[in-house]
Design an enzyme around this catalytic site. Structure first.
Site, short mmCIF file in Angstrom:
data_model
loop_
_atom_site.label_atom_id
_atom_site.label_comp_id
_atom_site.label_asym_id
_atom_site.label_seq_id
_atom_site.Cartn_x
_atom_site.Cartn_y
_atom_site.Cartn_z
N LEU A 1 0.83 -1.21 0.00
CA LEU A 1 0.00 0.00 0.00
C LEU A 1 0.87 1.26 0.00
CD1 LEU A 1 -2.77 1.29 0.07
CD2 LEU A 1 -2.73 1.12 2.58
N CYS B 1 6.06 14.89 20.30
CA CYS B 1 5.19 14.89 19.13
C CYS B 1 3.72 14.82 19.53
CB CYS B 1 5.47 13.67 18.25
SG CYS B 1 7.06 13.66 17.44
N GLU C 1 21.33 12.81 10.64
CA GLU C 1 20.87 11.44 10.97
C GLU C 1 20.75 10.54 9.74
OE1 GLU C 1 17.41 11.49 13.49
OE2 GLU C 1 18.17 13.15 14.69
N HIS D 1 12.27 16.67 22.56
CA HIS D 1 11.24 16.93 21.55
C HIS D 1 10.05 16.02 21.81
CE1 HIS D 1 9.25 17.70 17.75
NE2 HIS D 1 9.25 16.42 17.48
N ARG E 1 3.39 6.16 5.90
CA ARG E 1 4.53 6.15 6.83
C ARG E 1 4.48 4.89 7.69
NH1 ARG E 1 9.49 6.80 8.94
NH2 ARG E 1 9.53 7.72 11.01
N TRP F 1 7.85 2.99 21.73
CA TRP F 1 7.82 2.68 20.30
C TRP F 1 8.47 1.34 19.99
CZ3 TRP F 1 9.09 8.06 17.69
CH2 TRP F 1 7.94 8.86 17.78
N CYS G 1 8.86 18.97 13.27
CA CYS G 1 9.33 17.59 13.47
C CYS G 1 10.51 17.34 12.54
CB CYS G 1 8.19 16.60 13.21
SG CYS G 1 8.44 14.99 14.01
N HIS H 1 4.75 17.44 7.78
CA HIS H 1 4.04 16.26 7.27
C HIS H 1 3.29 16.56 5.98
CE1 HIS H 1 4.63 15.66 11.60
NE2 HIS H 1 4.85 14.41 11.26
N ASP I 1 15.30 13.00 22.57
CA ASP I 1 13.91 13.07 22.10
C ASP I 1 13.01 12.17 22.91
OD1 ASP I 1 14.33 14.91 20.08
OD2 ASP I 1 14.84 13.39 18.60
#
Length: 757
Positions: free
Chosen positions: A21, A646, A487, A644, A518, A564, A729, A697, A602
């Site tokens: 997808l 989100c 990074e 940071h 994503r 995560w 971000c 985004h 972060d």
């Protein structure tokens, strides 16, 4: 297995085994394929997924989405914001709401409860008129009939839809009657498609602490919707117990209730009331959020215990929530340690577990293949309990001691910041970025070639240094005050550390959808975590050698790595988090010793781990806060710690953010305006803050004037002396041309605003 054997899947991953997808969507957005090709790719995926679930009695016909289920509900209900009304083409409008375009900013995104999945936030104004359109819903239903004898239609429930909309539940409550009429029209249309149609209403909002008003509205909503002739409706709550709401729902004409017994064992208290009702219990006993294979013997015993409280035929074994939050399948994974791989079950394996468990619970004989699967499952569950990988009691003790002794930095912020200002000599409104820069095909190809062994480490590092050098030169030329190395060596901010930490592994293909196209590959933390060698030091040291300006050391914080990742479930999460924090502490020490004086740790996912129940949050806050302290509090006063965060609503955690004691925090506010900053204003936040001034985004390039307006708007809420200017971000997923243009506009806007200060 016959579909008559009760079993329920609350949702299945959409992205495909090989992210088909994602490929289809990004090809469509790049105008490499047309709409018909996109639809064909989606149809193939759906057919494959229905085939996997063919032995499940109730699987959804419409859990598929091109971007997000909440966005699909916006379309289904006709709740299109007025600002998108000028887009005539439905597909273009759908993706404009999701991603923005040249003339429209996208809908805001927030995290779906305490997960890493992002949903698009409905915009519901006063007097909103709903205009339901079931065209797509019907197409999916018809398509599913070739694979499903009894299709199930899955909808976000009205209470959750209202609560997750932009103004919140209380402000939107006046729309409930109109919304229920719209849902009622949808249900009547669904009922006209056939007989005995099952409808799943997802109401995870009822697993929070519901107010009396919300419980009253739950009764009102399902008294109105549930009696629709021709459907069998049930409400699914998950991620926590929903005992208060369950008592109310049992008093409505619903066919059943789906309860999460994995993450909400308190739901057991509802069994007597369910037994007295005529409702079916859809029992969430297979974990839909974590990757560990269930112990089929233990799960069967649990179901049998349920059957002592209410009739067996009224119990439908189920997943605890949608399997959307899991990778596709363990089977193709070839690099997972042989001892660990049998401990894992992804979405496809969870379906198999549910098939066997449901068959055992229904007292139906297993086939030979199923019996072998069951035998291995029971054997591997015992091996995991006995493994040396999970039994390092010394590491467990060290983590517990670290948590007990954790404390914030010794020197107050006002004294630290004075030392830091003398050291860095930054101008007003200092500029920086969040960390990552675009990763083009060349970067990805270089990294892939190294992982495959096609190039040497020397060639790989030389190539990465070239990208870092170009990135630093661009930031210097653009005029940034605090630089980052870009990074480029990192596929993902958590996956990178998962590859380098002992006790964690990275799958080859364990992709999970985060939003739209994503995807992320969460680490699997299977054992005790430690840092065998430096992780970022060499890259940061090289980048700092290229410039006299401050170079940020970039680390992912322990709480975010925990939240995560797929985390082992055999010891407390607090101990796992402390182990990660100790590893990050070692890395920070090495960066500081190498002269890296600004270090960003972060904690993008700090809010995500919060339990849904308020009574359980204090314990989470304690270990999360202490883990951040373990990692950061031993630095020198003149070393500046950034963090940071989100997509969070900060009102309820602002005191914890203050207690984290970071010198600078950057947050995502570009889509939400100053609403998220109000929480900082209310507590007289005295530290420094970087509210993102544009949304990364979306592919659009904000103008200088737009960014200036955004900066001036920040002054209404936060003292300019506290403000940093940055994107909202990381920039990894963006293209270089749009990134350079946006960042150059950001710098110009900042310089023009500075001139007027």
């Amino acid at each position: 297995m016959s579909q008559n054997i009760p079993s329920v899947i609350l949702g299945f991953p959409r992205i495909g085994e090989n992210r088909e997808l994602k490929v289809a969507l990004e090809s469509y957005w790049a105008k490499k394929v047309d709409e018909n090709t996109l639809e064909e790719s989606a149809s193939k995926l759906r057919q494959t997924h229905w085939g996997i679930q063919s032995n499940i009695a109730l699987a959804s016909s419409n859990d598929f989405s091109f971007y997000d289920g909440m966005l699909d509900m916006i379309e289904l209900l006709g709740a299109i914001p007025e600002r998108f009304a000028d887009i005539a083409n439905p597909r273009a409008r759908y993706f404009a709401m999701a991603r923005g375009d040249e003339n429209h900013t996208a809908l805001s995104m927030l995290k779906w409860f305490n997960t890493n999945y992002h949903y698009l936030v409905p915009e519901l104004g006063e007097g909103m008129v709903f205009a339901p359109d079931t065209t797509k819903l019907k197409a999916l239903y018809k398509e599913s009939l070739a694979h499903r004898r009894v299709p199930k239609i899955q909808l976000v429930g009205p209470l959750t839809f209202l609560a997750l909309s932009d103004r919140g539940y209380e402000a939107n409550r006046g729309l409930l009657n109109a919304l229920l009429v719209a849902y009622g029209e949808v249900l009547k249309t669904i009922a006209s498609w056939g007989s005995e149609l099952y409808v799943q209403f997802d109401e995870p909002i009822l697993a929070l602490d519901p107010s009396p008003e919300r419980l009253q509205d739950a009764k009102k909503s399902y008294d109105y919707l549930a009696p629709t002739p021709g459907i069998k409706p049930f409400v699914a709550t998950y991620f926590a117990a929903s005992t208060e709401a369950t008592e109310v729902l049992l008093q409505t004409p619903l066919w059943g209730v789906a309860l999460d017994f994995v993450h909400g064992e308190e739901n057991l208290a509802s069994l007597p009331s369910i037994a007295k009702s005529d409702k079916v219990l859809i029992a969430g006993v297979i974990d839909g959020r974590n990757v560990w294979a269930c112990d089929l013997g233990e799960r069967l015993e649990f179901l049998n215990q349920l059957a002592t409280k209410l009739p067996r035929e009224r119990i439908y074994p189920s997943t605890s929530c949608s399997l959307l939050h899991l990778p596709y399948s363990v089977a193709p994974e070839g690099k997972i340690p042989l001892e660990v791989k049998p401990w894992l079950a992804f979405a496809k394996e969870k379906v198999k577990e549910l098939e066997i468990l449901s068959k055992r619970f229904a007292r139906v004989e297993l086939g030979a293949e199923e019996m072998e699967w069951e035998r291995l499952n029971l054997e591997n569950a015992q091996k995991r309990r006995d493994s040396k990988l999970t039994q390092n009691r010394g590491a467990h003790s060290t983590a517990r001691i670290a948590l007990q002794e954790a404390k914030p930095r010794n020197t107050p912020f006002k004294e630290r910041i004075a030392l830091q200002e003398r050291r860095f000599k930054l101008p007003p409104l200092p500029t920086t970025t969040i960390g990552s820069f675009p990763q083009d095909k060349e970067v990805r190809a270089l990294r892939l070639a190294y992982k495959k062994g096609e190039i040497t480490q020397e060639i790989y590092e030389e190539g990465m240094r070239a990208h870092i050098k170009a990135c630093v030169e661009f930031q210097e030329e653009a005029g940034f005050d605090v630089l980052v190395h870009g990074e480029f060596e990192r596929t993902d901010m958590v996956e990178y550390f998962g590859e380098l930490l002992e006790g964690a592994l990275i799958t080859q293909n364990g992709w999970v959808q985060s939003y739209g196209s994503r995807c992320v590959k969460p680490p699997v933390i299977y054992g005790d975590v430690s840092r065998p060698k430096e992780m970022t030091l060499s890259w940061s040291r090289y980048a700092q050698s290229l410039t006299s300006k401050p170079m940020k050391g970039m680390l992912t914080g322990p709480v975010t790595i925990l939240n995560w990742s797929f985390v082992r479930d055999d010891i407390p999460r607090s101990e796992v988090c402390a182990q990660i924090a100790l590893a990050i502490k070692e890395e920070i020490h090495d960066l500081e010793e190498a002269g890296i004086a600004i270090i960003q740790v972060d904690e993008a996912a700090f809010k995500e781990g919060y339990p849904l129940k308020k009574a359980q949050r204090a314990a989470y806050e304690e270990f999360a806060l202490k883990s951040f302290w373990i990692a950061t509090s031993s630095v020198k006063d003149e070393t500046q710690i950034h963090t940071h965060m989100c997509y969070s609503v900060f009102d309820d955690i602002i005191t914890t953010i203050l207690a984290m004691d970071a010198d600078v925090i950057t947050i995502e506010t570009a889509r939400a305006g100053n609403r998220l900053l109000e929480a900082f204003k209310k507590v007289n936040y005295d530290k420094q803050i970087g509210p993102g001034i544009y949304d990364i985004h979306s592919p659009r390039i904000p103008s200088v004037e737009e960014m200036k307006r955004q900066i001036f708007a920040l002054f209404e809420v936060i003292d300019p002396k506290q403000i940093w200017v940055n994107p909202d971000c990381g920039l990894k997923t963006r293209g270089w041309s749009e990134t350079k243009a946006s960042l150059q506009n950001l710098i110009q806007a900042t310089q023009e605003v500075r001139a007027g200060l």
